[in-house]
Write a protein that holds these residues in place. Structure first.
Motif, mmCIF file in Angstrom:
data_model
loop_
_atom_site.group_PDB
_atom_site.id
_atom_site.type_symbol
_atom_site.label_atom_id
_atom_site.label_comp_id
_atom_site.label_asym_id
_atom_site.label_seq_id
_atom_site.Cartn_x
_atom_site.Cartn_y
_atom_site.Cartn_z
ATOM 1 N N VAL A 1 61.327 75.045 40.909
ATOM 2 C CA VAL A 1 61.835 75.665 42.135
ATOM 3 C C VAL A 1 62.517 74.594 42.982
ATOM 4 C CG1 VAL A 1 61.245 76.887 44.263
ATOM 5 C CG2 VAL A 1 60.095 77.490 42.109
ATOM 6 N N GLY A 2 63.776 74.826 43.293
ATOM 7 C CA GLY A 2 64.527 73.910 44.150
ATOM 8 C C GLY A 2 64.452 74.361 45.594
ATOM 9 N N ASP A 3 65.400 75.175 46.013
ATOM 10 C CA ASP A 3 65.472 75.622 47.394
ATOM 11 C C ASP A 3 64.550 76.805 47.660
ATOM 12 O OD1 ASP A 3 67.360 73.671 47.836
ATOM 13 O OD2 ASP A 3 69.070 75.030 47.714
ATOM 14 N N ILE A 4 64.062 76.872 48.894
ATOM 15 C CA ILE A 4 63.230 77.977 49.359
ATOM 16 C C ILE A 4 63.948 78.573 50.566
ATOM 17 C CG2 ILE A 4 60.986 78.640 50.293
ATOM 18 C CD1 ILE A 4 59.884 76.069 48.864
ATOM 19 N N ALA A 5 64.211 79.881 50.512
ATOM 20 C CA ALA A 5 64.998 80.530 51.556
ATOM 21 C C ALA A 5 64.286 81.770 52.086
ATOM 22 C CB ALA A 5 66.377 80.921 51.013
ATOM 23 N N ALA A 6 64.635 82.141 53.297
ATOM 24 C CA ALA A 6 64.189 83.400 53.893
ATOM 25 C C ALA A 6 65.368 83.990 54.654
ATOM 26 C CB ALA A 6 63.008 83.168 54.841
ATOM 27 N N TYR A 7 65.424 85.306 54.718
ATOM 28 C CA TYR A 7 66.481 86.004 55.441
ATOM 29 C C TYR A 7 65.833 86.705 56.624
ATOM 30 C CZ TYR A 7 69.386 84.864 51.509
ATOM 31 O OH TYR A 7 70.079 84.166 50.549
ATOM 32 N N ILE A 8 66.274 86.346 57.841
ATOM 33 C CA ILE A 8 65.594 86.796 59.052
ATOM 34 C C ILE A 8 66.591 87.407 60.027
ATOM 35 C CG2 ILE A 8 64.154 86.047 60.995
ATOM 36 C CD1 ILE A 8 63.174 83.751 59.185
ATOM 37 N N HIS A 9 66.240 88.564 60.554
ATOM 38 C CA HIS A 9 67.052 89.238 61.561
ATOM 39 C C HIS A 9 67.188 88.303 62.770
ATOM 40 C CE1 HIS A 9 68.127 92.031 64.745
ATOM 41 N NE2 HIS A 9 68.521 92.872 63.796
ATOM 42 N N PRO A 10 68.381 88.185 63.347
ATOM 43 C CA PRO A 10 68.576 87.241 64.458
ATOM 44 C C PRO A 10 67.752 87.565 65.697
ATOM 45 C CG PRO A 10 70.511 88.622 64.174
ATOM 46 C CD PRO A 10 69.611 88.890 62.990
ATOM 47 N N GLY A 11 67.273 88.784 65.830
ATOM 48 C CA GLY A 11 66.457 89.140 66.973
ATOM 49 C C GLY A 11 64.958 89.016 66.744
ATOM 50 N N HIS A 12 64.571 88.666 65.532
ATOM 51 C CA HIS A 12 63.141 88.608 65.199
ATOM 52 C C HIS A 12 62.612 87.196 65.477
ATOM 53 C CE1 HIS A 12 59.336 89.408 63.509
ATOM 54 N NE2 HIS A 12 59.709 90.364 62.679
ATOM 55 N N LEU A 13 62.318 86.947 66.735
ATOM 56 C CA LEU A 13 61.907 85.609 67.169
ATOM 57 C C LEU A 13 60.593 85.159 66.540
ATOM 58 C CD1 LEU A 13 62.925 85.817 70.932
ATOM 59 C CD2 LEU A 13 64.280 85.028 68.967
#
Length: 187
Positions: free
Chosen positions: A138-150
């Protein structure tokens, strides 16, 4: 290429346990608050819908180069209550999954509203990231987050991810890369 298999991950207060169909009934209660879907869309699933989803996830992706690793988050050890989930979708980098060397792990977390505000999501995400970092494939670890979800942004930051400025389906890509000295937005 060998699939990555979920294993039990222990943290100070939590056990991340590979998800099984038998967890569906309890998780339907944990995830029943419509407020959990404010940023991710959809609506709470019934126990039967979750059971079917768990069975599909257990079967894994059709692509043999990919892995679906899903855990339930158990508070206080082996017999404690379930309070949420974490997951990692692992596969090769590509146009829809940019990355450096190795496989890319896209991660996500959800903690039921009754357990929020106690650092559980942060502890679970850190445990998951630590487990992924022990896998050399496993190289990169990513997450996708709504810009309003503080709250999710704070969890991502605490787990070592940084916003990249890349967008996908209305969400910002956050990244923890393994490339020394190279900030995510510089790649």
């Amino acid at each position: 290429m060998t699939r990555v298999e979920a294993e039990v991950i222990g943290t100070e207060r939590l056990s991340l346990v590979p998800q099984r169909v038998e967890h569906a009934r309890e998780m339907a209660v944990v995830l029943s608050d419509p407020a959990l879907h404010t940023f991710i869309g959809g609506e709470p699933a019934s126990a039967e819908e979750l059971r079917a989803r768990c069975a599909r996830m257990a079967a894994g992706p059709a692509d043999p180069a990919g892995s679906w690793c899903n855990w339930v988050v158990r508070l206080g050890g082996d017999q404690g209550p379930l309070v949420g989930t974490v997951q990692a979708t692992i596969g090769p980098a590509g146009p829809d999954r940019p990355g450096g060397a190795g496989l890319v792990a896209d991660i996500a977390w959800v903690v039921g509203t009754t357990a929020q505000g106690r650092g559980i999501a942060t502890e679970a995400a850190r445990g998951l990231v630590g487990w992924l970092e022990q896998r050399p494939e496993v190289g990169d670890i990513a997450a996708y987050i709504h810009p309003g979800h503080l709250a999710s942004q704070a969890v991502a930051r605490a787990a070592g991810l940084e916003p990249t400025g890349e967008w996908h389906d209305g969400e910002v890509r956050w990244l923890r890369g393994r490339h020394e000295g190279l900030r995510p937005e510089a790649r």
